[in-house]
Design a protein around this motif. Structure first.
Motif, PDB file in Angstrom:
ATOM      1  N   LYS A   2      -7.251 -65.872-117.388  1.00 48.87           N
ATOM      2  CA  LYS A   2      -5.745 -65.420-116.761  1.00 48.87           C
ATOM      3  C   LYS A   2      -5.189 -66.110-115.495  1.00 48.87           C
ATOM      4  O   LYS A   2      -4.295 -65.407-115.154  1.00 48.87           O
ATOM      5  CB  LYS A   2      -6.029 -63.736-116.788  1.00 48.87           C
ATOM      6  CG  LYS A   2      -6.496 -63.319-118.054  1.00 48.87           C
ATOM      7  CD  LYS A   2      -5.202 -63.107-119.068  1.00 48.87           C
ATOM      8  CE  LYS A   2      -5.580 -62.206-120.070  1.00 48.87           C
ATOM      9  NZ  LYS A   2      -4.647 -62.404-121.109  1.00 48.87           N
ATOM     10  N   THR A   3      -5.850 -66.859-115.130  1.00 53.07           N
ATOM     11  CA  THR A   3      -5.255 -67.652-114.018  1.00 53.07           C
ATOM     12  C   THR A   3      -3.926 -67.825-113.753  1.00 53.07           C
ATOM     13  O   THR A   3      -3.034 -67.961-112.783  1.00 53.07           O
ATOM     14  CB  THR A   3      -6.118 -68.967-113.214  1.00 53.07           C
ATOM     15  OG1 THR A   3      -5.820 -69.820-114.420  1.00 53.07           O
ATOM     16  CG2 THR A   3      -7.342 -68.576-113.135  1.00 53.07           C
ATOM     17  N   GLY A   4      -3.184 -68.060-115.047  1.00 60.07           N
ATOM     18  CA  GLY A   4      -1.867 -68.404-115.135  1.00 60.07           C
ATOM     19  C   GLY A   4      -0.805 -67.332-115.159  1.00 60.07           C
ATOM     20  O   GLY A   4       0.139 -67.322-115.218  1.00 60.07           O
ATOM     21  N   ASP A   5      -1.634 -66.263-115.415  1.00 52.64           N
ATOM     22  CA  ASP A   5      -1.039 -64.960-115.668  1.00 52.64           C
ATOM     23  C   ASP A   5      -1.272 -63.917-114.633  1.00 52.64           C
ATOM     24  O   ASP A   5      -1.903 -62.905-114.597  1.00 52.64           O
ATOM     25  CB  ASP A   5      -1.329 -64.574-117.076  1.00 52.64           C
ATOM     26  CG  ASP A   5      -0.517 -63.086-117.460  1.00 52.64           C
ATOM     27  OD1 ASP A   5       0.208 -62.814-116.934  1.00 52.64           O
ATOM     28  OD2 ASP A   5      -0.671 -62.858-118.602  1.00 52.64           O
ATOM     29  N   PRO A   6      -0.774 -63.863-113.277  1.00 51.46           N
ATOM     30  CA  PRO A   6      -1.171 -62.830-112.399  1.00 51.46           C
ATOM     31  C   PRO A   6      -0.943 -61.720-112.629  1.00 51.46           C
ATOM     32  O   PRO A   6      -1.704 -60.784-112.194  1.00 51.46           O
ATOM     33  CB  PRO A   6      -0.260 -63.663-111.099  1.00 51.46           C
ATOM     34  CG  PRO A   6       0.540 -64.300-111.792  1.00 51.46           C
ATOM     35  CD  PRO A   6       0.255 -64.966-113.048  1.00 51.46           C
TER      36      PRO A   6
END
Length: 136
Positions: free
Chosen positions: A60-64
């Motif tokens: 989920k690093t691209g979906d804060p």
């Protein structure tokens, strides 16, 4: 964490104090009252730690926003000023699931006893086999 600090600083800045901080304090009082009512009937409450199982590493690093919302179940504990503890309670697709135990203010002793009893009565502290974690 940096995002939360910046949002909090913004909300407390001049011109926003009445709009955000005072309203938040009113909501905080209502949350505390709800917990106080629950603790009139129960010694400890059990809730999920988060609404979903753990994310895979880097998932989920691209979906804060998803990451931010994953702690929705733990925020009220801090707002109400009550103690809470997370204990392992199982696995979903090889990923850990946590159980959050809550107690009234100054109920840490009871909370720790219940958490310990739960861990002694279950076998969820052990990690699943690597095969299960890999989905085999």
């Amino acid at each position: 964490m940096k995002r939360r600090i910046l949002i909090g600083t913004y909300a407390l800045s001049a011109g926003y104090y009445d709009a955000y901080y005072l309203q938040a304090q009113k909501v905080r009082t209502l949350i505390k009252q709800d917990f106080d009512q629950a603790f009139e009937r129960f010694d400890v409450l059990a809730t999920p730690v988060c609404p979903t199982p753990a994310f895979r590493l880097g998932e989920k690093t691209g979906d804060p926003l998803s990451m931010y919302l994953s702690d929705v179940c733990t925020v009220t504990v801090n707002q109400a000023g009550i103690p809470g503890i997370s204990v392992p309670c199982g696995f979903v697709d090889g990923l850990p699931v946590g159980l959050q135990l809550l107690a009234p203010a100054f109920g840490e002793e009871t909370l720790l006893r219940v958490a310990h009893a739960f861990e002694q009565a279950t076998d969820f502290v052990r990690l699943p086999s690597l095969g299960a974690a890999a989905g085999s």
